[in-house]
Design a protein around this motif. Structure first.
Motif, PDB file in Angstrom:
ATOM      1  N   ILE A 112       0.841  -1.204   0.000  1.00 38.70           N
ATOM      2  CA  ILE A 112       0.000   0.000   0.000  1.00 38.70           C
ATOM      3  C   ILE A 112       0.873   1.251   0.000  1.00 38.70           C
ATOM      4  N   GLY A 113       1.930   1.275   0.814  1.00 39.81           N
ATOM      5  CA  GLY A 113       2.828   2.427   0.846  1.00 39.81           C
ATOM      6  C   GLY A 113       3.531   2.646  -0.479  1.00 39.81           C
ATOM      7  N   PHE A 114       4.039   1.572  -1.058  1.00 39.85           N
ATOM      8  CA  PHE A 114       4.721   1.648  -2.354  1.00 39.85           C
ATOM      9  C   PHE A 114       3.725   2.074  -3.427  1.00 39.85           C
ATOM     10  N   GLY A 115       2.550   1.459  -3.411  1.00 39.58           N
ATOM     11  CA  GLY A 115       1.520   1.788  -4.390  1.00 39.58           C
ATOM     12  C   GLY A 115       1.021   3.214  -4.256  1.00 39.58           C
ATOM     13  N   ALA A 116       0.994   3.720  -3.021  1.00 39.76           N
ATOM     14  CA  ALA A 116       0.589   5.107  -2.809  1.00 39.76           C
ATOM     15  C   ALA A 116       1.555   6.053  -3.520  1.00 39.76           C
ATOM     16  N   HIS A 117       2.835   5.751  -3.441  1.00 41.20           N
ATOM     17  CA  HIS A 117       3.846   6.556  -4.132  1.00 41.20           C
ATOM     18  C   HIS A 117       3.572   6.560  -5.637  1.00 41.20           C
ATOM     19  N   LEU A 118       3.328   5.382  -6.187  1.00 50.31           N
ATOM     20  CA  LEU A 118       3.075   5.284  -7.624  1.00 50.31           C
ATOM     21  C   LEU A 118       1.811   6.046  -8.010  1.00 50.31           C
ATOM     22  N   PHE A 119       0.770   5.892  -7.200  1.00 50.16           N
ATOM     23  CA  PHE A 119      -0.496   6.558  -7.495  1.00 50.16           C
ATOM     24  C   PHE A 119      -0.362   8.076  -7.390  1.00 50.16           C
ATOM     25  N   GLU A 120       0.387   8.545  -6.393  1.00 51.69           N
ATOM     26  CA  GLU A 120       0.603   9.985  -6.246  1.00 51.69           C
ATOM     27  C   GLU A 120       1.351  10.542  -7.447  1.00 51.69           C
ATOM     28  N   ASP A 121       2.375   9.820  -7.910  1.00 54.50           N
ATOM     29  CA  ASP A 121       3.095  10.270  -9.103  1.00 54.50           C
ATOM     30  C   ASP A 121       2.174  10.292 -10.318  1.00 54.50           C
ATOM     31  N   ALA A 122       1.311   9.289 -10.436  1.00 53.44           N
ATOM     32  CA  ALA A 122       0.374   9.257 -11.567  1.00 53.44           C
ATOM     33  C   ALA A 122      -0.612  10.415 -11.497  1.00 53.44           C
ATOM     34  N   LEU A 123      -1.039  10.776 -10.287  1.00 53.33           N
ATOM     35  CA  LEU A 123      -1.970  11.895 -10.138  1.00 53.33           C
ATOM     36  C   LEU A 123      -1.337  13.233 -10.486  1.00 53.33           C
ATOM     37  N   VAL A 124      -0.033  13.349 -10.300  1.00 51.21           N
ATOM     38  CA  VAL A 124       0.649  14.625 -10.517  1.00 51.21           C
ATOM     39  C   VAL A 124       1.138  14.775 -11.957  1.00 51.21           C
ATOM     40  N   TYR A 125       1.731  13.738 -12.526  1.00 48.56           N
ATOM     41  CA  TYR A 125       2.348  13.851 -13.854  1.00 48.56           C
ATOM     42  C   TYR A 125       1.412  13.329 -14.946  1.00 48.56           C
ATOM     43  N   ARG A 126       1.306  14.087 -16.034  1.00 50.48           N
ATOM     44  CA  ARG A 126       0.546  13.603 -17.188  1.00 50.48           C
ATOM     45  C   ARG A 126       1.323  12.507 -17.911  1.00 50.48           C
ATOM     46  N   VAL A 127       2.629  12.657 -17.975  1.00 49.27           N
ATOM     47  CA  VAL A 127       3.499  11.622 -18.546  1.00 49.27           C
ATOM     48  C   VAL A 127       4.406  11.182 -17.407  1.00 49.27           C
ATOM     49  N   GLY A 128       4.109  10.031 -16.822  1.00 46.84           N
ATOM     50  CA  GLY A 128       4.834   9.594 -15.636  1.00 46.84           C
ATOM     51  C   GLY A 128       5.850   8.514 -15.936  1.00 46.84           C
ATOM     52  N   TYR A 129       5.548   7.324 -15.512  1.00 46.58           N
ATOM     53  CA  TYR A 129       6.469   6.207 -15.611  1.00 46.58           C
ATOM     54  C   TYR A 129       5.737   5.000 -16.184  1.00 46.58           C
ATOM     55  N   ARG A 130       6.451   3.920 -16.331  1.00 38.05           N
ATOM     56  CA  ARG A 130       5.843   2.663 -16.788  1.00 38.05           C
ATOM     57  C   ARG A 130       5.303   1.923 -15.572  1.00 38.05           C
ATOM     58  N   PHE A 145       8.441  25.216  -2.744  1.00 38.17           N
ATOM     59  CA  PHE A 145       8.254  25.324  -1.299  1.00 38.17           C
ATOM     60  C   PHE A 145       9.547  24.877  -0.622  1.00 38.17           C
ATOM     61  N   PHE A 146      10.440  25.807  -0.362  1.00 33.92           N
ATOM     62  CA  PHE A 146      11.752  25.577   0.253  1.00 33.92           C
ATOM     63  C   PHE A 146      12.561  24.504  -0.467  1.00 33.92           C
ATOM     64  N   GLY A 147      12.317  24.313  -1.728  1.00 29.67           N
ATOM     65  CA  GLY A 147      13.070  23.356  -2.520  1.00 29.67           C
ATOM     66  C   GLY A 147      12.730  21.902  -2.250  1.00 29.67           C
ATOM     67  N   ILE A 148      11.679  21.639  -1.480  1.00 29.44           N
ATOM     68  CA  ILE A 148      11.349  20.244  -1.171  1.00 29.44           C
ATOM     69  C   ILE A 148       9.971  19.821  -1.670  1.00 29.44           C
ATOM     70  N   ALA A 149       9.147  20.769  -2.130  1.00 28.74           N
ATOM     71  CA  ALA A 149       7.796  20.404  -2.540  1.00 28.74           C
ATOM     72  C   ALA A 149       7.221  21.441  -3.495  1.00 28.74           C
ATOM     73  N   ASN A 150       6.270  20.997  -4.268  1.00 32.79           N
ATOM     74  CA  ASN A 150       5.483  21.880  -5.109  1.00 32.79           C
ATOM     75  C   ASN A 150       4.310  22.360  -4.269  1.00 32.79           C
ATOM     76  N   THR A 151       4.104  23.644  -4.209  1.00 29.87           N
ATOM     77  CA  THR A 151       3.091  24.214  -3.320  1.00 29.87           C
ATOM     78  C   THR A 151       1.695  23.669  -3.601  1.00 29.87           C
ATOM     79  N   GLY A 152       1.309  23.608  -4.865  1.00 34.14           N
ATOM     80  CA  GLY A 152      -0.031  23.125  -5.204  1.00 34.14           C
ATOM     81  C   GLY A 152      -0.259  21.689  -4.783  1.00 34.14           C
ATOM     82  N   VAL A 153       0.709  20.832  -5.051  1.00 33.16           N
ATOM     83  CA  VAL A 153       0.596  19.412  -4.687  1.00 33.16           C
ATOM     84  C   VAL A 153       0.614  19.257  -3.168  1.00 33.16           C
ATOM     85  N   LEU A 154       1.444  20.053  -2.500  1.00 30.46           N
ATOM     86  CA  LEU A 154       1.537  19.983  -1.046  1.00 30.46           C
ATOM     87  C   LEU A 154       0.238  20.439  -0.372  1.00 30.46           C
ATOM     88  N   ILE A 155      -0.356  21.506  -0.860  1.00 31.99           N
ATOM     89  CA  ILE A 155      -1.612  21.994  -0.274  1.00 31.99           C
ATOM     90  C   ILE A 155      -2.709  20.942  -0.412  1.00 31.99           C
TER      91      ILE A 155
END
Length: 194
Positions: free
Chosen positions: A101-119, A147-157
């Motif tokens: 679930i933790g690993f999959g959450a990472h993948l799902f979060e990346d998919a939600l953020v990027y239009r062209v993500g990964y395989r 956001f202090f070089g560690i996050a995108n403000t929109g995604v973080l909010i």
């Protein structure tokens, strides 16, 4: 995405922990949070292995960022974590499920953020995918950490909103007592008994 994965996985861990505690009496949702950065191990893989004198090829190429962002590595990682945590008294299936679930959450979060993500679906599909629902970011190259070089403000909010919603839902369902699982007892008594 550095800080965002922790925020999103905390929100997910709170909700999964609530359901697991109700049906199994166990809440090992901290595993979800620890495994949220696991796919990004691919950033360190080549430099560390090269320092040790190894060259590891992944599909005939050196390991690059995004190479471990797929379901095959997710299952292998889940099995490895389950074997590591079983001697510590955590049931094999529990640790496998929480780590996946933790690993999959990472993948799902990346998919939600990027239009062209990964395989993400490799080995079932070699298509590069992404949903890009949360942002207009096309790919990782377009991602701006403002956001202090560690996050995108929109995604973080958006992650903080989800985290607050998860805390409110679990508090509404279980009351404040669930916080004892996450907050040290001295701090809990200081906050809630005065």
């Amino acid at each position: 995405m550095l800080a965002e994965h922790i925020i999103y996985s905390c929100a997910l861990a709170i909700m999964v922990g609530m359901v697991a505690l109700k049906y199994t009496g166990r809440d090992h949702s901290w595993i979800i949070i620890l495994c949220a950065w696991a796919p990004d191990i691919d950033i360190l893989a080549n430099p560390v292995l090269n320092q040790l004198g190894f060259t590891l090829l992944y599909e005939g190429h050196k390991i690059v960022h995004g190479g471990f962002h797929n379901i095959a590595i997710m299952v292998i990682f889940g099995i490895a974590v389950a074997f590591l945590l079983h001697p510590l008294g955590i049931k094999f299936l529990d640790s496998f499920v929480y780590s996946v679930i933790g690993f999959g959450a990472h993948l799902f979060e990346d998919a939600l953020v990027y239009r062209v993500g990964y395989r993400f679906l490799w080995p079932l599909s070699s298509n590069v995918m992404g949903l890009g629902i949360l942002t207009e970011i096309q790919s990782e190259e377009d991602y701006i950490r403002n956001f202090f070089g560690i996050a995108n403000t929109g995604v973080l909010i958006m992650g903080l909103v989800l985290l607050c919603a998860a805390v409110l839902i679990r508090t509404r369902v279980e009351g404040r007592t669930w916080l004892r699982w996450y907050i040290p007892s001295r701090l809990y008594t200081t906050i809630f008994t005065r």
